[in-house]
Design an enzyme around this catalytic site. Structure first.
Site, PDB file in Angstrom:
ATOM      1  N   LYS A  94      12.302   4.651  -8.038  1.00  0.00           N
ATOM      2  CA  LYS A  94      11.012   4.023  -8.358  1.00  0.00           C
ATOM      3  C   LYS A  94      10.921   3.957  -9.874  1.00  0.00           C
ATOM      4  CE  LYS A  94       7.345   2.496  -6.163  1.00  0.00           C
ATOM      5  NZ  LYS A  94       7.269   1.986  -4.776  1.00  0.00           N
TER       6      LYS A  94
ATOM      7  N   ASP B   9       5.754  -3.554  -6.838  1.00  0.00           N
ATOM      8  CA  ASP B   9       4.834  -2.540  -6.299  1.00  0.00           C
ATOM      9  C   ASP B   9       3.484  -2.888  -6.934  1.00  0.00           C
ATOM     10  OD1 ASP B   9       4.929   0.185  -4.695  1.00  0.00           O
ATOM     11  OD2 ASP B   9       3.636   0.576  -6.405  1.00  0.00           O
TER      12      ASP B   9
HETATM   13  P1  NDP Z   1      -0.967  -4.968  -5.449  1.00  0.00           P
HETATM   14  O1  NDP Z   1      -0.951  -4.734  -6.914  1.00  0.00           O
HETATM   15  O2  NDP Z   1      -0.612  -6.305  -4.928  1.00  0.00           O
HETATM   16  O3  NDP Z   1      -2.401  -4.599  -4.853  1.00  0.00           O
HETATM   17  C1  NDP Z   1      -2.944  -3.338  -5.030  1.00  0.00           C
HETATM   18  C2  NDP Z   1      -4.335  -3.304  -4.440  1.00  0.00           C
HETATM   19  O4  NDP Z   1      -4.801  -1.973  -4.435  1.00  0.00           O
HETATM   20  C3  NDP Z   1      -5.340  -4.095  -5.252  1.00  0.00           C
HETATM   21  O5  NDP Z   1      -6.341  -4.583  -4.413  1.00  0.00           O
HETATM   22  C4  NDP Z   1      -5.879  -3.034  -6.199  1.00  0.00           C
HETATM   23  O6  NDP Z   1      -7.177  -3.315  -6.721  1.00  0.00           O
HETATM   24  C5  NDP Z   1      -5.925  -1.829  -5.297  1.00  0.00           C
HETATM   25  N1  NDP Z   1      -5.779  -0.622  -6.103  1.00  0.00           N
HETATM   26  C6  NDP Z   1      -4.740  -0.294  -6.904  1.00  0.00           C
HETATM   27  N2  NDP Z   1      -4.965   0.877  -7.515  1.00  0.00           N
HETATM   28  C7  NDP Z   1      -6.176   1.274  -7.087  1.00  0.00           C
HETATM   29  C8  NDP Z   1      -6.953   2.418  -7.347  1.00  0.00           C
HETATM   30  N3  NDP Z   1      -6.539   3.371  -8.193  1.00  0.00           N
HETATM   31  N4  NDP Z   1      -8.148   2.528  -6.699  1.00  0.00           N
HETATM   32  C9  NDP Z   1      -8.570   1.547  -5.857  1.00  0.00           C
HETATM   33  N5  NDP Z   1      -7.873   0.453  -5.584  1.00  0.00           N
HETATM   34  C10 NDP Z   1      -6.688   0.326  -6.180  1.00  0.00           C
HETATM   35  O7  NDP Z   1      -0.010  -3.838  -4.837  1.00  0.00           O
HETATM   36  P2  NDP Z   1       0.676  -3.781  -3.394  1.00  0.00           P
HETATM   37  O8  NDP Z   1      -0.191  -4.444  -2.390  1.00  0.00           O
HETATM   38  O9  NDP Z   1       2.070  -4.223  -3.557  1.00  0.00           O
HETATM   39  O10 NDP Z   1       0.716  -2.213  -3.140  1.00  0.00           O
HETATM   40  C11 NDP Z   1      -0.322  -1.524  -2.440  1.00  0.00           C
HETATM   41  C12 NDP Z   1       0.215  -0.197  -1.936  1.00  0.00           C
HETATM   42  O11 NDP Z   1       1.305  -0.438  -1.020  1.00  0.00           O
HETATM   43  C13 NDP Z   1       0.787   0.745  -2.995  1.00  0.00           C
HETATM   44  O12 NDP Z   1       0.558   2.078  -2.578  1.00  0.00           O
HETATM   45  C14 NDP Z   1       2.292   0.464  -2.933  1.00  0.00           C
HETATM   46  O13 NDP Z   1       3.039   1.556  -3.421  1.00  0.00           O
HETATM   47  C15 NDP Z   1       2.463   0.287  -1.434  1.00  0.00           C
HETATM   48  N6  NDP Z   1       3.649  -0.449  -1.001  1.00  0.00           N
HETATM   49  C16 NDP Z   1       3.938  -1.683  -1.490  1.00  0.00           C
HETATM   50  C17 NDP Z   1       5.037  -2.366  -1.031  1.00  0.00           C
HETATM   51  C18 NDP Z   1       5.351  -3.753  -1.473  1.00  0.00           C
HETATM   52  O14 NDP Z   1       6.305  -4.331  -0.947  1.00  0.00           O
HETATM   53  N7  NDP Z   1       4.603  -4.343  -2.395  1.00  0.00           N
HETATM   54  C19 NDP Z   1       5.965  -1.769  -0.055  1.00  0.00           C
HETATM   55  C20 NDP Z   1       5.521  -0.487   0.471  1.00  0.00           C
HETATM   56  C21 NDP Z   1       4.411   0.136  -0.011  1.00  0.00           C
HETATM   57  P3  NDP Z   1      -7.328  -3.780  -8.253  1.00  0.00           P
HETATM   58  O15 NDP Z   1      -6.838  -5.186  -8.279  1.00  0.00           O
HETATM   59  O16 NDP Z   1      -8.764  -3.629  -8.547  1.00  0.00           O
HETATM   60  O17 NDP Z   1      -6.469  -2.855  -9.067  1.00  0.00           O
HETATM   61  O1  2IT Z   2       7.101   1.299  -1.866  1.00  0.00           O
HETATM   62  C1  2IT Z   2       7.943   0.433  -1.526  1.00  0.00           C
HETATM   63  O2  2IT Z   2       8.638   0.563  -0.520  1.00  0.00           O
HETATM   64  C2  2IT Z   2       8.051  -0.774  -2.353  1.00  0.00           C
HETATM   65  N1  2IT Z   2       7.287  -0.920  -3.304  1.00  0.00           N
HETATM   66  C3  2IT Z   2       9.092  -1.807  -2.046  1.00  0.00           C
HETATM   67  C4  2IT Z   2      10.397  -1.425  -2.672  1.00  0.00           C
HETATM   68  C5  2IT Z   2      11.483  -2.483  -2.593  1.00  0.00           C
HETATM   69  O3  2IT Z   2      12.546  -2.203  -3.161  1.00  0.00           O
HETATM   70  O4  2IT Z   2      11.289  -3.537  -1.999  1.00  0.00           O
END
Ligand code: NDP
Ligand code: 2IT
Length: 467
Positions: free
Chosen positions: A148, A188
């Site tokens: 990461k 992420d």
């Molecule tokens: P994005 O940046 O696309 O979206 C994040 C969302 O979460 C936004 O709505 C954001 O609001 C909100 N958010 C972030 N930080 C906070 C906080 N401290 N308090 C409240 N709301 C918050 O990220 P992703 O959708 O990609 O990721 C979301 C989660 O999923 C994370 O935990 C990530 O690690 C996990 N994840 C992502 C993967 C991926 O493929 N993208 C894969 C597996 C897991 P705001 O815009 O106001 O910050």
């Molecule tokens: O938390 C996760 O699994 C991710 N943000 C996706 C990682 C990846 O390499 O696609």
């Protein structure tokens, strides 16, 4: 390697029985050591504790893991890279951020995991995420190690050219440590299509190679179809498996979702496709409650609002005249299923109690560790189905690996081919959780995921000797 050298690398060599391994006669002594070695790293400690709690019984049955000190080896990152990221804003002011890449474990494949750009990023958070990623990636059955990275940079409120300059500066340092067979970053929080584009462009320029060094690229730049959807879709496929094991399905279920970014948007989309009613989304300012449920048109509005306009979720409440819960999360809203898809620790003990009291029967983590340990305890004590992130949100990284495979073959699969593979991967992860997590007629998905993820990584480490 000579016969003698080979022998000295095997698990039977008594010299590999270190003092440390002999000392770990209980979970407590081991966890004490982890705490002392990683002072102040609360998130990392919690992630380690959860895995060790799950696998300890297995270790006692298979002392080869204890004698070879596999736990201490598994909880120490193979490499941590930390670097300065200087950039200038549109007014010419100089800013300095801190960049990181935690290359945690490469026993089963090249380092793989996302990059996070958010002001809260620090070494503790990234070590926790890279540690989790190691087991998540193992669970996918695909050959990818765990990593990461990211920076304490906040893309919010920055112009496209500021984000581009930041990404270029970040990659100018990172590029020397990564490669399509070495370490493959992805997105992420705060790193989406735009950022991946700028990062990949700078890597290509510096290395003079167009290859699969990053995943989550747009389709035009060599990305896999369905990668944007993969985490959210995979989460809902996993929930469907959990429900099916109880002879239920998603049809007519009321679903609360937090976040409104990549994972939340596509979790909502697939939930709607499968007949669920999605009544909430949120961002860091608050949540919306839409009792009628989102539909395709409302979801298209959210995608435009968040991905193009980069606006706030309160604008949804204004447009559709629904309740806006300022500075609140959606966990007091009555639901059957809750899908936290924003960030870590967003469901505390009180939220968990509210969910249980309001009739929630299933919680699955789209985000990484959104449920605090005490909240998880409340869910388990009350018999809720609980899908931990390393199993439930593994669809994203799984399709990232499919993107790597397509890139190395210089080809592109169809959307339906990727979708079929994603569904199969999520089904397999679910069966592994059942195999290793079944206890007294109930399924403990946390235990199942941790044990299944652990065995493959630990065995590969033993086979590769003390490296
Ligand atoms: P994005 O940046 O696309 O979206 C994040 C969302 O979460 C936004 O709505 C954001 O609001 C909100 N958010 C972030 N930080 C906070 C906080 N401290 N308090 C409240 N709301 C918050 O990220 P992703 O959708 O990609 O990721 C979301 C989660 O999923 C994370 O935990 C990530 O690690 C996990 N994840 C992502 C993967 C991926 O493929 N993208 C894969 C597996 C897991 P705001 O815009 O106001 O910050
Ligand atoms: O938390 C996760 O699994 C991710 N943000 C996706 C990682 C990846 O390499 O696609």
């Amino acid at each position: 390697m000579t016969e003698e050298q080979l022998k000295s690398n095997t698990i039977d060599n008594p010299e590999l029985k270190t003092n440390g391994a002999v000392g770990y006669s209980s979970i407590d002594t081991f966890l004490k050591r982890v705490k002392e070695k990683n002072p102040g790293e609360i998130e990392f400690f919690e992630a380690v504790k959860e895995v060790i709690d799950s696998v300890w019984e297995l270790l006692e049955k298979h002392p080869r893991y204890l004698h070879t000190n596999i736990l201490e080896r598994l909880t120490e990152p193979e490499r941590v890279i930390m670097f300065r990221v200087p950039w200038t804003d549109d007014q010419g002011h100089v800013h300095i951020n801190r960049g990181y890449r935690v290359e945690f474990n490469s026993a089963i494949g090249p380092y793989k995991g996302g990059l996070r750009f958010h002001p809260s990023v620090n070494l503790d958070i990234l070590k926790f995420l890279a540690f989790e990623q190691t087991f998540k990636n193992s669970l996918t059955t695909l050959p990818i190690g765990g990593a990461k990275g990211g920076a304490d940079f906040d893309p919010k409120g920055k112009s496209d050219s500021e984000v581009m300059r930041f990404c270029q500066s970040f990659m100018t340092e990172l590029y020397r440590y990564i490669g399509p067979e070495t370490d493959i970053p992805a997105g992420d929080i705060g790193v989406g299509r735009r950022e991946i584009g700028y990062l990949f462009g700078q890597y290509k320029r510096l290395s003079n190679e167009f290859n699969g060094v990053m995943t989550g690229k747009s389709a035009e730049s060599g990305g896999s179809l369905l990668r944007p959807e993969a985490t959210g879709y995979g989460l809902v496929y996993f929930v469907s498996e959990m429900l099916q094991a109880q002879n239920q399905n998603l049809e007519g279920q009321t679903i609360t979702i937090s976040g409104s970014g990549n994972v939340a948007q596509f979790a909502a989309e697939k939930s709607i496709h499968l007949g669920g009613k999605v009544v909430s989304l949120s961002d860091s300012d608050g949540a919306i409650y839409d009792p009628e449920g989102l539909d395709e048109e409302k979801l298209a509005f959210v995608k435009h609002l968040k991905n193009e306009k980069r606006g706030r979720i309160r604008e949804y409440a204004q447009k559709y005249d629904v309740t806006y819960l300022e500075n609140q999360t959606p966990w007091n809203i009555s639901c059957d299923i809750a899908l936290p898809c924003a960030t870590e620790n967003e469901i505390g003990e009180q939220d968990a109690i509210a969910l249980v009291e309001n009739g929630c029967r299933c919680v699955a983590e789209g985000a990484n560790k959104p449920c605090q340990p005490k909240a998880v305890q409340v869910f388990l004590e009350n018999g809720l189905l609980f899908g931990p992130g390393k199993a439930a949100n593994a669809g994203g990284v799984a399709v990232s690996q499919l993107e790597m495979a397509q890139n190395s073959m210089h080809t592109q699969w169809s959307r339906s081919e990727v979708d079929t593979r994603l569904q199969e991967i999520m089904r397999n992860i679910h069966s592994k959780c059942i195999t290793h997590g079944e206890a007294g007629g109930n399924i403990n998905y946390i235990k199942g995921a941790n044990i299944a993820g652990f065995i493959k990584v630990a065995d590969a480490m033993l086979q590769q000797g003390l490296v």
